[in-house]
Design an enzyme around this catalytic site. Structure first.
Site, PDB file in Angstrom:
ATOM      1  N   GLY A 160     -36.161  44.917  17.736  1.00 35.64           N
ATOM      2  CA  GLY A 160     -35.030  44.437  18.539  1.00 35.64           C
ATOM      3  C   GLY A 160     -34.543  43.085  18.039  1.00 35.64           C
ATOM      4  O   GLY A 160     -35.342  42.229  17.694  1.00 35.64           O
TER       5      GLY A 160
ATOM      6  N   ARG B  82     -35.232  50.208  13.183  1.00 37.38           N
ATOM      7  CA  ARG B  82     -36.587  50.711  13.434  1.00 37.38           C
ATOM      8  C   ARG B  82     -36.802  51.769  12.368  1.00 37.38           C
ATOM      9  O   ARG B  82     -35.941  52.600  12.118  1.00 37.38           O
ATOM     10  CB  ARG B  82     -36.690  51.263  14.850  1.00 37.38           C
ATOM     11  CG  ARG B  82     -36.547  50.127  15.861  1.00 37.38           C
ATOM     12  CD  ARG B  82     -37.002  50.485  17.247  1.00 37.38           C
ATOM     13  NE  ARG B  82     -37.309  49.277  18.005  1.00 37.38           N
ATOM     14  CZ  ARG B  82     -36.428  48.613  18.760  1.00 37.38           C
ATOM     15  NH1 ARG B  82     -35.200  49.044  18.874  1.00 37.38           N
ATOM     16  NH2 ARG B  82     -36.786  47.523  19.407  1.00 37.38           N
TER      17      ARG B  82
ATOM     18  N   ASP C  18     -43.988  42.575  18.272  1.00 36.59           N
ATOM     19  CA  ASP C  18     -45.359  43.041  17.983  1.00 36.59           C
ATOM     20  C   ASP C  18     -45.382  44.257  17.058  1.00 36.59           C
ATOM     21  O   ASP C  18     -46.258  44.368  16.191  1.00 36.59           O
ATOM     22  CB  ASP C  18     -46.155  43.298  19.272  1.00 36.59           C
ATOM     23  CG  ASP C  18     -45.547  44.379  20.146  1.00 36.59           C
ATOM     24  OD1 ASP C  18     -44.323  44.619  20.032  1.00 36.59           O
ATOM     25  OD2 ASP C  18     -46.290  44.993  20.931  1.00 36.59           O
ATOM     26  N   GLY C  19     -44.405  45.170  17.212  1.00 34.15           N
ATOM     27  CA  GLY C  19     -44.343  46.322  16.321  1.00 34.15           C
ATOM     28  C   GLY C  19     -44.153  45.878  14.878  1.00 34.15           C
ATOM     29  O   GLY C  19     -44.853  46.334  13.961  1.00 34.15           O
TER      30      GLY C  19
ATOM     31  N   THR D 154     -38.162  37.823  19.486  1.00 34.51           N
ATOM     32  CA  THR D 154     -37.922  38.813  20.543  1.00 34.51           C
ATOM     33  C   THR D 154     -37.550  38.080  21.821  1.00 34.51           C
ATOM     34  O   THR D 154     -38.140  37.047  22.130  1.00 34.51           O
ATOM     35  CB  THR D 154     -39.148  39.716  20.803  1.00 34.51           C
ATOM     36  OG1 THR D 154     -38.983  40.375  22.066  1.00 34.51           O
ATOM     37  CG2 THR D 154     -40.455  38.944  20.853  1.00 34.51           C
TER      38      THR D 154
ATOM     39  N   ASP E 176     -38.170  39.082  24.687  1.00 34.91           N
ATOM     40  CA  ASP E 176     -39.088  39.450  25.768  1.00 34.91           C
ATOM     41  C   ASP E 176     -40.165  38.409  26.072  1.00 34.91           C
ATOM     42  O   ASP E 176     -40.738  38.416  27.151  1.00 34.91           O
ATOM     43  CB  ASP E 176     -39.774  40.787  25.443  1.00 34.91           C
ATOM     44  CG  ASP E 176     -38.775  41.917  25.282  1.00 34.91           C
ATOM     45  OD1 ASP E 176     -37.684  41.827  25.881  1.00 34.91           O
ATOM     46  OD2 ASP E 176     -39.076  42.887  24.560  1.00 34.91           O
TER      47      ASP E 176
ATOM     48  N   ARG F 108     -39.125  44.572  28.698  1.00 40.49           N
ATOM     49  CA  ARG F 108     -40.083  45.680  28.551  1.00 40.49           C
ATOM     50  C   ARG F 108     -41.179  45.547  29.614  1.00 40.49           C
ATOM     51  O   ARG F 108     -40.857  45.464  30.782  1.00 40.49           O
ATOM     52  CB  ARG F 108     -40.645  45.721  27.134  1.00 40.49           C
ATOM     53  CG  ARG F 108     -39.558  46.046  26.111  1.00 40.49           C
ATOM     54  CD  ARG F 108     -40.126  46.585  24.841  1.00 40.49           C
ATOM     55  NE  ARG F 108     -40.863  45.574  24.115  1.00 40.49           N
ATOM     56  CZ  ARG F 108     -41.312  45.719  22.887  1.00 40.49           C
ATOM     57  NH1 ARG F 108     -41.119  46.862  22.253  1.00 40.49           N
ATOM     58  NH2 ARG F 108     -41.963  44.766  22.277  1.00 40.49           N
TER      59      ARG F 108
ATOM     60  N   GLU G   7     -34.069  34.951  45.554  1.00 37.72           N
ATOM     61  CA  GLU G   7     -34.866  35.138  46.788  1.00 37.72           C
ATOM     62  C   GLU G   7     -36.177  35.841  46.492  1.00 37.72           C
ATOM     63  O   GLU G   7     -37.216  35.505  47.023  1.00 37.72           O
ATOM     64  CB  GLU G   7     -34.096  35.992  47.808  1.00 37.72           C
ATOM     65  CG  GLU G   7     -33.261  35.218  48.778  1.00 37.72           C
ATOM     66  CD  GLU G   7     -32.074  34.560  48.107  1.00 37.72           C
ATOM     67  OE1 GLU G   7     -31.483  35.186  47.214  1.00 37.72           O
ATOM     68  OE2 GLU G   7     -31.754  33.419  48.465  1.00 37.72           O
TER      69      GLU G   7
HETATM   70  P1  ADP Z   1     -40.566  45.076  17.713  1.00 42.64           P
HETATM   71  O1  ADP Z   1     -40.936  44.453  16.413  1.00 42.64           O
HETATM   72  O2  ADP Z   1     -39.355  44.444  18.319  1.00 42.64           O
HETATM   73  O3  ADP Z   1     -41.755  45.170  18.651  1.00 42.64           O
HETATM   74  P2  ADP Z   1     -40.817  47.963  17.129  1.00 42.64           P
HETATM   75  O4  ADP Z   1     -42.023  48.133  17.975  1.00 42.64           O
HETATM   76  O5  ADP Z   1     -39.744  48.985  17.243  1.00 42.64           O
HETATM   77  O6  ADP Z   1     -40.063  46.570  17.406  1.00 42.64           O
HETATM   78  O7  ADP Z   1     -41.283  47.866  15.616  1.00 42.64           O
HETATM   79  C1  ADP Z   1     -40.361  47.647  14.581  1.00 42.64           C
HETATM   80  C2  ADP Z   1     -40.743  48.438  13.350  1.00 42.64           C
HETATM   81  O8  ADP Z   1     -42.019  47.984  12.869  1.00 42.64           O
HETATM   82  C3  ADP Z   1     -40.932  49.930  13.553  1.00 42.64           C
HETATM   83  O9  ADP Z   1     -39.738  50.635  13.524  1.00 42.64           O
HETATM   84  C4  ADP Z   1     -41.814  50.302  12.361  1.00 42.64           C
HETATM   85  O10 ADP Z   1     -41.059  50.435  11.194  1.00 42.64           O
HETATM   86  C5  ADP Z   1     -42.691  49.061  12.220  1.00 42.64           C
HETATM   87  N1  ADP Z   1     -43.996  49.311  12.861  1.00 42.64           N
HETATM   88  C6  ADP Z   1     -44.300  49.252  14.173  1.00 42.64           C
HETATM   89  N2  ADP Z   1     -45.587  49.563  14.401  1.00 42.64           N
HETATM   90  C7  ADP Z   1     -46.118  49.856  13.191  1.00 42.64           C
HETATM   91  C8  ADP Z   1     -47.415  50.260  12.731  1.00 42.64           C
HETATM   92  N3  ADP Z   1     -48.434  50.434  13.588  1.00 42.64           N
HETATM   93  N4  ADP Z   1     -47.585  50.459  11.411  1.00 42.64           N
HETATM   94  C9  ADP Z   1     -46.569  50.285  10.542  1.00 42.64           C
HETATM   95  N5  ADP Z   1     -45.337  49.907  10.902  1.00 42.64           N
HETATM   96  C10 ADP Z   1     -45.100  49.693  12.210  1.00 42.64           C
END
Ligand code: ADP
Length: 319
Positions: free
Chosen positions: A11, A72, A103-104, A125, A127, A171, A187
């Site tokens: 994001g 993504r 985190d992803g 992010t 969040d 989230r 409130e």
């Molecule tokens: P964010 O970084 O905002 O948390 P996402 O969770 O969608 O967003 O993760 C972004 C991208 O990071 C994913 O589309 C994927 O390409 C990569 N990614 C996420 N988790 C993994 C993982 N466990 N192993 C490899 N690549 C990952």
């Protein structure tokens, strides 16, 4: 370390551009070549990238979104996809990479480290859901957007004597709701981290009405329910006309606040310094006044610590 890459992933968040600018400028200052990867990990797999120079990042510190775009990538989650990315990096002579995302994206960076490419994560992010850092880039801008919206909704809410539920992003994290709710004088604040039932919200509304309050603002974190359902329940139980507003993507856009620009500038520059000093598998964060770095695995294992004290304070201040 001669050539580094930078990408934004997941994001988008206001302030990502300020972080890219800091990476590029501090990289060039330290005689590195800097490559900008387009559309996150997808661009890494498909060699969608451009050489960055000082002008590539001119006039972007104040812009929302990300000039490198984001995406993504399902392919990067597979070993085959990551091997393609590794091959691209080897062919182009990229010695290290800075990943700006949530985190992803950090999990993706961790995989790159495992494959032998030093990778550093910068938390971008809205969040604020990463436990190892006090703040993530974009969070401050987002809460300011929300309080701006609260002020506007409050005007019309007062004119009509309505209650309003405003659903905000985050989230599973209630930080946007808590901070915007506290700053906006809500409130009630409904977050996933604290239990609150509709009866409590209704009682508070009725109490306020009895002492002549014309408006009521309830902030609901997206992870704690649905604004339309909740407004219907409140209407039914109290008879008070209640409207729901789902703020949505407005919270992800806009010019970053000074706080986010400064945070992003410091974090982006620190990530470059880490790569130069031979670090790998690290993330950059903020603790108090300091910009810190930490092992990615360690950072991802730290649970986000909800600020219950401020939550209780918000309750007291809205009696
Ligand atoms: P964010 O970084 O905002 O948390 P996402 O969770 O969608 O967003 O993760 C972004 C991208 O990071 C994913 O589309 C994927 O390409 C990569 N990614 C996420 N988790 C993994 C993982 N466990 N192993 C490899 N690549 C990952």
């Amino acid at each position: 370390m001669k050539k580094i890459a930078v990408l934004t992933s997941g994001g988008d968040a206001p302030g990502m551009n300020a972080a890219i600018r800091a990476v590029v400028r501090n990289g060039i200052y330290n005689n590195l070549e800097v490559v900008g990867i387009k559309k996150g990990y997808d661009g890494l797999i498909n060699a969608n990238m451009e050489e960055m120079n000082l002008s590539s990042v001119a006039d972007i510190i104040h812009r929302g979104g990300t000039i490198l775009r984001t995406a993504r990538s399902e392919e990067f989650r597979t070993e085959e996809g990551r091997k393609k990315a590794l091959n691209v990096m080897k062919v182009l002579g990229i010695d290290g990479i800075i990943v700006i995302g949530g985190d992803g994206s950090f999990r993706g960076a961790k995989e790159l480290n495992t494959m032998g490419i030093p990778a550093i994560g910068v938390p971008g992010t809205i969040d604020n859901d990463l436990g190892y850092t006090d703040y993530t880039i974009g969070f401050d801008t987002s809460i300011n957007t929300v309080i701006d919206a609260i002020s506007k909704i409050r005007d019309t809410s007062t004119s009509h004597g309505r209650a309003n539920i405003i659903e905000v992003m985050g989230r599973d994290c209630g930080d946007i709701a808590l901070h915007a709710g506290l700053a906006g004088g809500a409130e009630s604040i409904i977050v996933p981290e604290a239990e609150i039932n509709v009866d409590q919200v209704c009682n508070k509304l009725l109490k306020g009405r009895n002492r002549g309050k014309l408006h009521s603002i309830i902030i609901l974190a997206e992870g704690a329910g649905n604004a339309i359902d909740m407004s219907n329940q409140i209407k039914e139980r109290t008879g008070i006309e209640t409207r729901a507003t789902i703020l949505g993507y407005i919270q992800r856009g806009g010019s970053p606040t000074a706080f986010d620009r400064i945070l992003a500038s410091k974090m982006g520059a620190k990530a470059v310094n880490l790569l130069i000093n031979g670090a790998k598998n690290r993330v950059v964060g903020a603790k108090g006044k300091n910009i810190i770095d930490m092992d990615i695995d360690e950072a991802l294992n730290i649970k986000n610590d909800f600020d219950m004290e401020s939550y209780e304070l918000a309750k007291i201040l809205s009696i």
